[in-house]
Design an enzyme around this catalytic site. Structure first.
Site, short mmCIF file in Angstrom:
data_model
loop_
_atom_site.label_atom_id
_atom_site.label_comp_id
_atom_site.label_asym_id
_atom_site.label_seq_id
_atom_site.Cartn_x
_atom_site.Cartn_y
_atom_site.Cartn_z
N CYS A 265 38.53 45.04 47.74
CA CYS A 265 38.17 46.45 47.51
C CYS A 265 39.02 47.37 48.39
CB CYS A 265 36.70 46.69 47.81
SG CYS A 265 35.59 45.70 46.79
N ARG B 94 33.93 44.91 39.05
CA ARG B 94 35.00 45.93 39.07
C ARG B 94 35.14 46.52 37.66
NH1 ARG B 94 37.15 44.82 44.04
NH2 ARG B 94 36.81 42.67 44.66
C1 BEZ Z 1 36.45 41.77 48.07
O1 BEZ Z 1 37.23 41.21 48.83
O2 BEZ Z 1 36.57 42.95 47.76
C2 BEZ Z 1 35.34 40.98 47.46
C3 BEZ Z 1 35.57 39.65 47.13
C4 BEZ Z 1 34.53 38.91 46.59
C5 BEZ Z 1 33.28 39.48 46.39
C6 BEZ Z 1 33.07 40.81 46.71
C7 BEZ Z 1 34.11 41.57 47.24
#
Ligand code: BEZ
Length: 237
Positions: A55, A138
């Site tokens: 993110c 997402r």
């Molecule tokens: C992230 O790194 O943004 C992420 C990865 C897995 C689950 C939720 C967020």
């Protein structure tokens, strides 16, 4: 599913539907959606959680491209099911500490919605329980200047989005609206565009004989569309 479990019905806006309305608290104050964005395109997107690496890379990339989207008359609005203070702390950390792919000192100035109640996330089908019950996937919604959902793209938690593709999709939809054409696979401004399928034998014949239209067959016709004309009309350059 166990016999006595009740599966919640999740709603999902469809292409062509009016964007579901909501008011929300954001890092830039309250917004009334989509009313506040009338006359503009807006990309409403969700991310799973603040203070997570994928993110963070996405927010830095999107914020770095914000002016490019603004030039195309498109505002950005983010959302996660975190609270406002988490959002503020995360965005401050990004600006103060994170350097990624040459981007640093990145200030996220587009609104980030707090959605602890999941009210907005549920309206937009951003919670997909078989992926995660407590985080939004997402999701990306393209909403046009009349408040209509024009496209949506969903990615799983593990997959960071391609923001060049989001920009390409925006410009392609704007070009389709402006010039009454369709855009073929991997289209970019300057590439030939597609003329919609002929609706009558007469139109099919006329097209085959039109020197400005290149028909491989009666149903597969393209024409040139000047890159500068596209940029001029779509980006008002
Ligand atoms: C992230 O790194 O943004 C992420 C990865 C897995 C689950 C939720 C967020």
């Amino acid at each position: 599913m166990e016999e006595n479990q009740v599966q919640e019905v999740v709603s999902l806006p469809r292409i062509g539907d009016p964007a579901p309305e909501f008011t929300a608290v954001t890092t830039q104050g309250e917004i009334n959606f989509p009313k506040d964005y009338e006359g503009k395109w807006v990309i409403l997107f969700s991310h799973p959680a603040d203070f997570t690496p994928v993110c963070t890379s996405e927010f830095m990339t999107f914020a770095s491209m914000q002016d490019q989207f603004k030039e195309a008359n498109c505002d950005l609005v983010g959302l996660s099911v975190d609270g406002l203070y988490s959002h503020i702390a995360w965005l401050r950390t990004i600006k103060e500490k994170i350097e990624y792919k040459g981007m640093k000192d990145v200030e996220v100035t587009f609104p980030l919605i707090e959605d602890i109640t999941m009210n907005v996330a549920k309206k937009y089908g951003m919670i997909q329980p078989n992926e995660d019950t407590t985080k939004a996937v997402r999701a990306v919604f393209f909403i046009d200047p009349k408040g209509i959902v024009r496209s949506m793209i969903y990615y799983p938690l593990s997959l960071g989005r391609n923001f060049d593709e989001l920009y390409r999709a925006l410009i392609a939809m704007q070009t389709a609206d402006e010039f009454g054409v369709a855009t073929p696979a991997d289209w970019r401004p300057g590439d030939d565009v597609i003329i919609g399928p002929a609706g009558s034998c007469g139109t099919a014949k006329d097209r085959m004989e039109d020197s400005e239209i290149d028909c491989k067959d009666w149903f597969f016709c393209t024409k040139k569309l000047d890159k500068d004309l596209v940029l001029d009309k779509v980006l008002k350059k």
